[in-house]
Design an enzyme around this catalytic site. Structure first.
Site, PDB file in Angstrom:
ATOM      1  N   HIS A 159      -7.174  -4.956  10.219  1.00 28.70           N
ATOM      2  CA  HIS A 159      -6.911  -4.668   8.798  1.00 28.70           C
ATOM      3  C   HIS A 159      -5.601  -5.316   8.353  1.00 28.70           C
ATOM      4  O   HIS A 159      -4.672  -5.496   9.147  1.00 28.70           O
ATOM      5  CB  HIS A 159      -6.949  -3.159   8.481  1.00 28.70           C
ATOM      6  CG  HIS A 159      -5.787  -2.350   8.947  1.00 28.70           C
ATOM      7  ND1 HIS A 159      -5.901  -1.031   9.339  1.00 28.70           N
ATOM      8  CD2 HIS A 159      -4.459  -2.620   9.066  1.00 28.70           C
ATOM      9  CE1 HIS A 159      -4.721  -0.553   9.663  1.00 28.70           C
ATOM     10  NE2 HIS A 159      -3.826  -1.501   9.508  1.00 28.70           N
TER      11      HIS A 159
ATOM     12  N   ASP B 288       0.818  -1.217   0.000  1.00 29.80           N
ATOM     13  CA  ASP B 288       0.000   0.000   0.000  1.00 29.80           C
ATOM     14  C   ASP B 288       0.851   1.265   0.000  1.00 29.80           C
ATOM     15  O   ASP B 288       2.073   1.226   0.200  1.00 29.80           O
ATOM     16  CB  ASP B 288      -0.959   0.010   1.213  1.00 29.80           C
ATOM     17  CG  ASP B 288      -0.307  -0.492   2.496  1.00 29.80           C
ATOM     18  OD1 ASP B 288       0.935  -0.445   2.585  1.00 29.80           O
ATOM     19  OD2 ASP B 288      -1.020  -0.914   3.407  1.00 29.80           O
TER      20      ASP B 288
ATOM     21  N   ASN C 197      -7.613  -3.135  14.355  1.00 37.64           N
ATOM     22  CA  ASN C 197      -8.979  -3.477  13.937  1.00 37.64           C
ATOM     23  C   ASN C 197      -8.994  -4.661  12.971  1.00 37.64           C
ATOM     24  O   ASN C 197     -10.016  -4.931  12.338  1.00 37.64           O
ATOM     25  CB  ASN C 197      -9.651  -2.258  13.301  1.00 37.64           C
ATOM     26  CG  ASN C 197      -8.891  -1.751  12.075  1.00 37.64           C
ATOM     27  OD1 ASN C 197      -7.964  -2.395  11.593  1.00 37.64           O
ATOM     28  ND2 ASN C 197      -9.288  -0.603  11.560  1.00 37.64           N
TER      29      ASN C 197
ATOM     30  N   GLU D 139      -9.606  -2.070   5.443  1.00 37.20           N
ATOM     31  CA  GLU D 139     -10.228  -1.823   6.735  1.00 37.20           C
ATOM     32  C   GLU D 139     -11.462  -2.707   6.903  1.00 37.20           C
ATOM     33  O   GLU D 139     -11.970  -3.259   5.919  1.00 37.20           O
ATOM     34  CB  GLU D 139     -10.641  -0.337   6.816  1.00 37.20           C
ATOM     35  CG  GLU D 139      -9.491   0.649   6.658  1.00 37.20           C
ATOM     36  CD  GLU D 139      -8.625   0.768   7.915  1.00 37.20           C
ATOM     37  OE1 GLU D 139      -8.533  -0.190   8.697  1.00 37.20           O
ATOM     38  OE2 GLU D 139      -8.022   1.849   8.102  1.00 37.20           O
TER      39      GLU D 139
HETATM   40  C1  F6R Z   1       1.386  -1.265   6.148  1.00 40.18           C
HETATM   41  C2  F6R Z   1       0.195  -2.077   6.289  1.00 40.18           C
HETATM   42  C3  F6R Z   1      -0.608  -2.072   7.540  1.00 40.18           C
HETATM   43  C4  F6R Z   1       0.242  -2.369   8.780  1.00 40.18           C
HETATM   44  C5  F6R Z   1      -0.628  -2.344  10.036  1.00 40.18           C
HETATM   45  C6  F6R Z   1       0.184  -2.567  11.290  1.00 40.18           C
HETATM   46  O1  F6R Z   1       1.961  -1.438   4.869  1.00 40.18           O
HETATM   47  O2  F6R Z   1      -0.139  -2.723   5.357  1.00 40.18           O
HETATM   48  O3  F6R Z   1      -1.622  -3.052   7.437  1.00 40.18           O
HETATM   49  O4  F6R Z   1       0.843  -3.613   8.653  1.00 40.18           O
HETATM   50  O5  F6R Z   1      -1.293  -1.107  10.130  1.00 40.18           O
HETATM   51  O6  F6R Z   1       1.039  -1.489  11.466  1.00 40.18           O
HETATM   52  P1  F6R Z   1       2.157  -1.516  12.599  1.00 40.18           P
HETATM   53  O7  F6R Z   1       3.110  -2.588  12.210  1.00 40.18           O
HETATM   54  O8  F6R Z   1       2.768  -0.157  12.552  1.00 40.18           O
HETATM   55  O9  F6R Z   1       1.451  -1.820  13.881  1.00 40.18           O
END
Ligand code: F6R
Length: 260
Positions: A138, A67, A136, A143
C-alpha cells in the site's frame, strides 16, 4: 523508475531528504507531499537538521499529508496531524496554515476529500511526494484492490495494516479501521515521487512494486507508470530484487555522468 540501493539505513534518510532539500533550494515555495509512519522519521530529522544547522527555510513551503485516521481528531496523540507536529512541523519554520492533513473528524468526509484535492490543485500540485510502503504494497492508505485511478477518499484498512499499526496504540486505545487518504491517481500527479523503504519486512512489497506487473494487488506497482519516481532502499528492503546489480550499475553510470 530510479532505484537507489544503500548499505546503511541512515543513508536512506539522507539521500531521501536530499531530494526535498534540492527542490527547496530551486523553489523555496515548493509543495511537498508528506507521509507518516516509521519510515520518514529519520528523513524528517535530516530536514530538521538542515533547518537548524544550515539555515534551510521552509517558510514559503506548503505541505499536504497523504492520510489521516478517520474518526480521530487533530489533537489526538494518535492522529497523523499530531505525528507531523511532533516529528517535523514543530521543529522547522513552515507556516502552520501552509501544512495540510486530511481532517479525520470532517462532518462531511466526501466534501472534505474533494476540498483536499482542490487545495492541492490550487497550490499548483505537489512537487515532491514522499511515500513509505506497507508490507502489502500500500501507498498512503491505498490498500490492495484500490483503484489505480483513485482520488482522496475514505478507505477501509486491511487486517494486515491494522495489525502493523497496532504497535503505535496501547491496549486500551480504540484503533481506527478507516482512513482518509489521497488516492493513487492523486499521488501519480505529483511531479516527483520519492519512496523510501528499509528492512527485510518490506522486501516482497518492493520486489512486487518494481519488478512485478502493474496491478491493483500491489498499489505501489502503479509507480512504474510515473515519469519521475525514485525508490531509495537499504540492502534488506532490496534483498528480493532480481536486478539489483543492474540498478547499482545504472547509479554508477549516473554518478559518472554527473561528475563529467
Ligand atoms: C503513512 C502512510 C503509509 C506508510 C506505510 C509504511 O502516512 O501513508 O502508507 O507509509 O504504512 O509505514 P511504516 O513506515 O511505519 O512501515
Amino acid at each position: 523508475m530510479r532505484v537507489i540501493i544503500l548499505e546503511d539505513t541512515d543513508d536512506v534518510a539522507h539521500v531521501g531528504a536530499s531530494f526535498f532539500l534540492q527542490h527547496l533550494e530551486l523553489k523555496p515555495a515548493s509543495v511537498f507531499g508528506l507521509a507518516t509512519g516509521s519510515s520518514p522519521v529519520a528523513l524528517y530529522n535530516c530536514l530538521i537538521n538542515a533547518h537548524r544547522n544550515d539555515g534551510v527555510s521552509f517558510s514559503r513551503a506548503t505541505t499536504f499529508n497523504l492520510d489521516e485516521y478517520y474518526g480521530i481528531a487533530a489533537d489526538h496523540v494518535q492522529s497523523y496531524r499530531h505525528f507531523m507536529q511532533v516529528n517535523l512541523f514543530n521543529h522547522i519554520d513552515v507556516v502552520p496554515s501552509s501544512t495540510h492533513v486530511p481532517d479525520g473528524m470532517a462532518e462531511d468526509p466526501i466534501t472534505a476529500c474533494l476540498r483536499y484535492e482542490e487545495s492541492i490543485a490550487e497550490q499548483g500540485g505537489i512537487d515532491v511526494q514522499l511515500l513509505g510502503i506497507g508490507r502489502n504494497g500500500h501507498i498512503g492508505f491505498n490498500e490492495p484492490s484500490s483503484s489505480l485511478a483513485s482520488r482522496t477518499r475514505i478507505k477501509t484498512l486491511t487486517k494486515e495494516t491494522i495489525e502493523d499499526n497496532a504497535r503505535f496504540f496501547s491496549k486500551d486505545e480504540v484503533q481506527p479501521t478507516l482512513s482518509l487518504t489521497m488516492g493513487i491517481g492523486t499521488i501519480m500527479e505529483a511531479k516527483k515521487v520519492v519512496l523510501i523503504a528499509t528492512g527485510r519486512a518490506k522486501a516482497k512489497a518492493i520486489k512486487d512494486s518494481i519488478e512485478g506487473p502493474v496491478s491493483a494487488s500491489c498499489p505501489a506497482s502503479m509507480l512504474q507508470l510515473h515519469r519521475d519516481t525514485v525508490i531509495v532502499l537499504d540492502s534488506e528492503a532490496a534483498s528480493d530484487l532480481d536486478n539489483q546489480a543492474f540498478y547499482q550499475f545504472v547509479e554508477e553510470q549516473r554518478q559518472k555522468l554527473e561528475a563529467a
